[in-house]
Write an enzyme that holds these catalytic residues in place. Structure first.
Site, short mmCIF file in Angstrom:
data_model
loop_
_atom_site.label_atom_id
_atom_site.label_comp_id
_atom_site.label_asym_id
_atom_site.label_seq_id
_atom_site.Cartn_x
_atom_site.Cartn_y
_atom_site.Cartn_z
N PHE A 8 -32.76 22.59 -21.30
CA PHE A 8 -32.42 22.56 -19.87
C PHE A 8 -32.92 21.25 -19.26
O PHE A 8 -33.57 21.22 -18.23
CB PHE A 8 -33.03 23.78 -19.16
CG PHE A 8 -32.33 24.13 -17.87
CD1 PHE A 8 -30.98 24.44 -17.85
CD2 PHE A 8 -33.03 24.17 -16.67
CE1 PHE A 8 -30.34 24.77 -16.65
CE2 PHE A 8 -32.40 24.49 -15.47
CZ PHE A 8 -31.05 24.80 -15.47
N VAL A 11 -28.80 16.95 -19.37
CA VAL A 11 -27.42 17.40 -19.65
C VAL A 11 -27.30 18.92 -19.45
O VAL A 11 -26.29 19.41 -18.92
CB VAL A 11 -26.97 16.98 -21.07
CG1 VAL A 11 -25.54 17.44 -21.34
CG2 VAL A 11 -27.07 15.47 -21.23
N GLU A 117 -17.63 16.86 -27.90
CA GLU A 117 -17.07 15.81 -27.03
C GLU A 117 -18.17 15.12 -26.23
O GLU A 117 -18.13 13.91 -26.00
CB GLU A 117 -16.04 16.43 -26.08
CG GLU A 117 -15.19 15.44 -25.35
CD GLU A 117 -14.30 14.63 -26.27
OE1 GLU A 117 -14.61 13.45 -26.47
OE2 GLU A 117 -13.30 15.16 -26.80
N GLY A 122 -19.86 10.09 -23.28
CA GLY A 122 -20.01 10.90 -22.06
C GLY A 122 -18.74 11.61 -21.64
O GLY A 122 -18.23 12.47 -22.36
N GLY A 175 -31.44 8.85 -15.55
CA GLY A 175 -31.09 9.89 -16.52
C GLY A 175 -30.05 9.43 -17.53
O GLY A 175 -29.37 10.25 -18.15
N ASP A 189 -28.15 4.74 -30.81
CA ASP A 189 -27.33 5.75 -30.13
C ASP A 189 -25.82 5.42 -30.27
O ASP A 189 -25.04 6.28 -30.70
CB ASP A 189 -27.78 5.86 -28.67
CG ASP A 189 -26.89 6.75 -27.85
OD1 ASP A 189 -27.13 7.96 -27.82
OD2 ASP A 189 -25.92 6.23 -27.25
N LYS A 193 -22.74 7.50 -32.42
CA LYS A 193 -21.44 7.83 -31.81
C LYS A 193 -20.30 7.21 -32.62
O LYS A 193 -19.25 7.83 -32.82
CB LYS A 193 -21.39 7.33 -30.36
CG LYS A 193 -22.36 8.07 -29.44
CD LYS A 193 -22.55 7.35 -28.12
CE LYS A 193 -23.47 8.08 -27.17
NZ LYS A 193 -23.91 7.27 -26.03
N GLY A 290 -25.32 10.24 -18.20
CA GLY A 290 -25.70 10.90 -16.95
C GLY A 290 -25.46 12.40 -17.03
O GLY A 290 -24.63 12.87 -17.80
N1 HSE Z 1 -28.46 7.55 -23.79
C1 HSE Z 1 -27.04 7.71 -23.85
C2 HSE Z 1 -26.39 6.49 -23.23
C3 HSE Z 1 -26.65 8.95 -23.15
O1 HSE Z 1 -27.08 5.74 -22.54
O2 HSE Z 1 -25.21 6.28 -23.43
C4 HSE Z 1 -25.21 9.35 -23.33
O3 HSE Z 1 -24.92 9.61 -24.67
#
Ligand code: HSE
Length: 392
Positions: A8, A11, A117, A122, A175, A189, A193, A290
């Site tokens: 929680f 996201v 997804e 995002g 965030g 990150d 992806k 976000g």
């Molecule tokens: N930390 C990631 C970003 C969050 O900044 O894109 C979304 O995946």
């Protein structure tokens, strides 16, 4: 549709709010699994459980949504849920990329869906588009800005003259950043992806450690000014493309000019460019990080589960039929033209410099523009060095 939610944080709360305000779709969150009993929560405590096994054993849920930070807990939750026949929605790109083969196999063996997804770019509906629209087309490349935090940092440094650490602190406050922001700025990150995008775009599974990622952690105001003098901007770009029978895939900063679709993608926005053999180039743009944009993507997955949606992995199945596994060798035997800002000449010894195009030295900075053997860039990964490298 009755679900349990694990986590929680940013996201998870975004999903909770998006679900509460959704008009077309309702799902009941039976329980929210969290770890910390003492953390103040914005909803009543009876919504929460601190016992993940109690939640996973409930008979009144059909699916779980996994949005936790801890990688080991996340893997245990997702695996246990799937083994018990529950469908899963996750936005955990690290978990998915690192354990892709296992989680893919579990989907096949248990006949459950795993949707993600929200794990990639995002709010941009990229995975489902790759699955449903581009599933029959041969794709040449998929590339773009898929880390909101680093794009936010680059934008604020460029537009407001903020220093790197202030811009990073803002990305954290808003965030956008991971709990460990190194994952964002060093390009891990977006690499996770990219691994997911490659599965759906090309039907190929790469282990994340095979894919090169260099980030923006060493960027300076000098680099931004250098780009601006050339009419360019610096963006952190994830790239995968077909070259003959092999694929190139990497995450690297890139100097982009006004001819590029990426030049005006700013702040936490992401952009994914798909190049199809027949469709040509297409660009999808949206908020890439976000609470609400990611929560909206997760909500869309939960709604998709309610009408029995699952990924078919058509391209991956074709490759498995052809070679037995779908795993693939990366193409690393090529050169890239790079901007390399360095402090000491000794740092350059790590690189396989084939040809120097331009050399610059001033009291403020030193850089090279050079053709560099791609494979040598792996030597920079995870190493403490001050080099800033960008594709030109
Ligand atoms: N930390 C990631 C970003 C969050 O900044 O894109 C979304 O995946």
């Amino acid at each position: 549709m009755d679900i349990a939610l694990f986590g929680f944080g940013c996201v998870g709360q975004g999903l909770y709010d998006a679900l509460g305000q959704s008009h077309g779709f309702k799902a009941g969150i039976q329980k929210i699994g969290v770890k910390d009993r003492h953390k103040p929560r914005k909803i009543a405590l009876d919504h929460f459980s601190f016992d993940r096994h109690e939640i996973l054993g409930r008979s009144d849920i059909q699916a779980i949504v996994e949005l936790v930070d801890n990688a080991e807990d996340a893997l245990d939750i997702v695996r246990t849920a799937m083994q018990r026949g529950l469908h899963v929605v996750s936005a955990n790109k690290k978990l998915l990329a690192e354990h892709f083969s296992t989680l893919f196999q579990l989907q096949q063996d248990k006949g459950v869906a795993l949707l993600y997804e929200g794990a990639c770019a995002g709010s941009i509906p990229i995975i489902r588009n790759l699955e449903e629209y581009y599933d029959t087309e041969t794709l040449r490349s998929i590339s773009g800005i898929i880390n909101g935090s680093s794009n936010y940092i680059l934008t604020r440094m460029d537009k407001d003259g903020l220093d790197y650490h202030t811009a990073l602190a803002q990305a954290q406050e808003l965030g956008f950043a991971e709990i460990d922001p190194w994952l964002d700025v060093a390009g891990f990150d977006p690499k996770y992806k990219l691994v997911l995008l490659v599965v759906h775009a090309f039907g190929v599974i790469f282990k994340p450690e095979a894919v090169l990622n260099l980030g923006i952690q060493n960027i300076s105001a000098f680099d931004i000014e250098h780009a601006a003098l050339k009419g360019q901007r610096i963006k952190l770009v994830a790239y995968a493309a077909q070259h003959g029978n092999q694929l190139q895939a990497y995450v690297l900063p890139r100097l982009v000019g006004h001819e590029s679709n990426l030049v005006n993608i700013d702040n936490e926005y992401n952009a994914v460019e798909i190049e199809g053999a027949f469709s040509g180039k297409q660009l999808l743009v949206g908020k890439g990080a976000g609470s609400y944009p990611t929560g909206a993507a997760v909500l869309s997955d939960v709604a998709a589960l309610s009408h029995q949606y699952r990924y078919e992995y058509k391209k991956l199945h074709q490759n498995i039929a052809a070679n037995g596994h779908g795993l693939h060798e990366l193409h690393t035997d090529f050169t890239l033209r790079l901007y390399i800002r360095y402090t000491h000449e000794t740092e350059l010894a790590l690189l396989d410099i084939k040809e120097t195009i331009e050399q610059y030295t001033s009291p403020r900075a030193k850089y090279l523009i050079a053709e560099v053997g791609f494979a040598s860039l792996y030597a920079l990964q995870g190493k403490e060095n001050k080099l800033f490298v960008a594709v030109v």
